[in-house]
Scaffold this motif. Structure first.
Motif, short mmCIF file in Angstrom:
data_model
loop_
_atom_site.label_atom_id
_atom_site.label_comp_id
_atom_site.label_asym_id
_atom_site.label_seq_id
_atom_site.Cartn_x
_atom_site.Cartn_y
_atom_site.Cartn_z
N ALA A 54 0.83 -1.21 0.00
CA ALA A 54 0.00 0.00 0.00
C ALA A 54 0.86 1.26 0.00
O ALA A 54 0.53 2.24 -0.68
CB ALA A 54 -0.92 -0.01 1.22
N GLU A 77 -5.92 -6.31 1.49
CA GLU A 77 -5.75 -5.26 2.51
C GLU A 77 -5.01 -4.08 1.90
O GLU A 77 -5.36 -2.91 2.15
CB GLU A 77 -4.98 -5.80 3.71
CG GLU A 77 -4.78 -4.76 4.81
CD GLU A 77 -3.97 -5.28 5.97
OE1 GLU A 77 -3.93 -4.60 7.01
OE2 GLU A 77 -3.36 -6.36 5.85
N ASN A 133 -7.40 -2.18 -0.32
CA ASN A 133 -8.36 -1.45 0.50
C ASN A 133 -7.75 -0.18 1.09
O ASN A 133 -8.36 0.90 1.06
CB ASN A 133 -8.88 -2.36 1.62
CG ASN A 133 -9.97 -1.71 2.44
OD1 ASN A 133 -9.70 -1.11 3.48
ND2 ASN A 133 -11.20 -1.80 1.97
N LYS A 134 -6.53 -0.28 1.60
CA LYS A 134 -5.86 0.89 2.18
C LYS A 134 -5.54 1.93 1.11
O LYS A 134 -5.68 3.14 1.34
CB LYS A 134 -4.58 0.46 2.89
CG LYS A 134 -4.82 -0.29 4.19
CD LYS A 134 -3.51 -0.68 4.86
CE LYS A 134 -3.74 -1.37 6.18
NZ LYS A 134 -2.45 -1.78 6.83
#
Length: 218
Positions: free
Chosen positions: A115, A145, A148-149
């Protein structure tokens, strides 16, 4: 949705679906076709590809920068071409310079494994960001994840970058990437077939067609 291949036959079949916005390639895919990069790009555009992404290569700033412009120059009149640039220190610098020189240059930041890396790509004004979903998974990194971040960061700051999930080995990874926040994905032809030609559905379709033929004879 984009198709990740340089195979002309696959591209022609997939474009018939009407769901693909364009095609993404990389040196490995182009080399697999055994043709010169420039000639292959010309061929793909001649087959009706609406938008084509091509990977710029180079280990130094100048090499990468010059290859990016070489790629932009290959777009025929009326056609759109985007440049893929790997997100490392050199890549981010080239992206920033290209965007300052012409905000309309379309850039896809690639080789994303986290991310924080994607966030830097968004700040460098990438139009698209390509997290490598399957490769992240095989290295013990949760790609969903990370997506999403990254999406939360983009949305909270109203940035223009879009997440384009890449590197898939099965259709479920595609679904998870999209439901985790990816705006779009680029998939190989075999994954497209996995998504659309379900064996159980094909069996039902065969029954419908068989019964339809029987009805015509009544």
């Amino acid at each position: 949705m984009f198709l990740d291949t340089a195979n002309t036959e696959y591209i022609e079949k997939a474009l018939e679906s009407g769901i693909f916005q364009g095609v993404t390639t990389n040196p490995t895919l182009l080399l697999k076709e055994g043709e010169n990069r420039e000639r292959k790009i010309e061929e793909l555009f001649s087959k009706g590809v609406p938008f084509l992404f091509v990977q710029a290569v180079g280990s130094t700033f100048n090499e990468l920068y010059e290859d990016a412009y070489r790629i932009y120059s290959l777009a025929p009149e009326g056609k759109k071409i985007g440049v893929k640039i790997s997100l490392n220190q050199v890549g981010v610098g080239v992206i920033s310079k290209l965007k300052k020189e012409d905000p309309d240059h379309v850039i896809l930041g690639t080789a994303i494994y986290s991310a924080d890396q994607a966030i830097l790509g968004a700040l460098a004004q990438c139009d698209y960001l390509a997290p490598y979903v399957n490769r992240m998974s095989t290295h013990g990194i949760d790609p969903y994840e990370a997506i999403n971040k990254t999406r939360a960061f983009i949305d909270s700051r109203k940035l223009n970058a879009q997440i384009m999930g890449a590197s898939f080995k099965n259709s479920q990874q595609v679904v998870y990437a999209l439901t985790s926040g990816a705006h779009t994905v680029t998939i190989p032809y075999d994954i497209y077939l996995q998504m659309i030609d379900k064996e159980i559905a094909l069996s039902a379709i065969d029954v419908f067609n068989q019964h339809g033929e029987e009805l015509r004879g009544m």
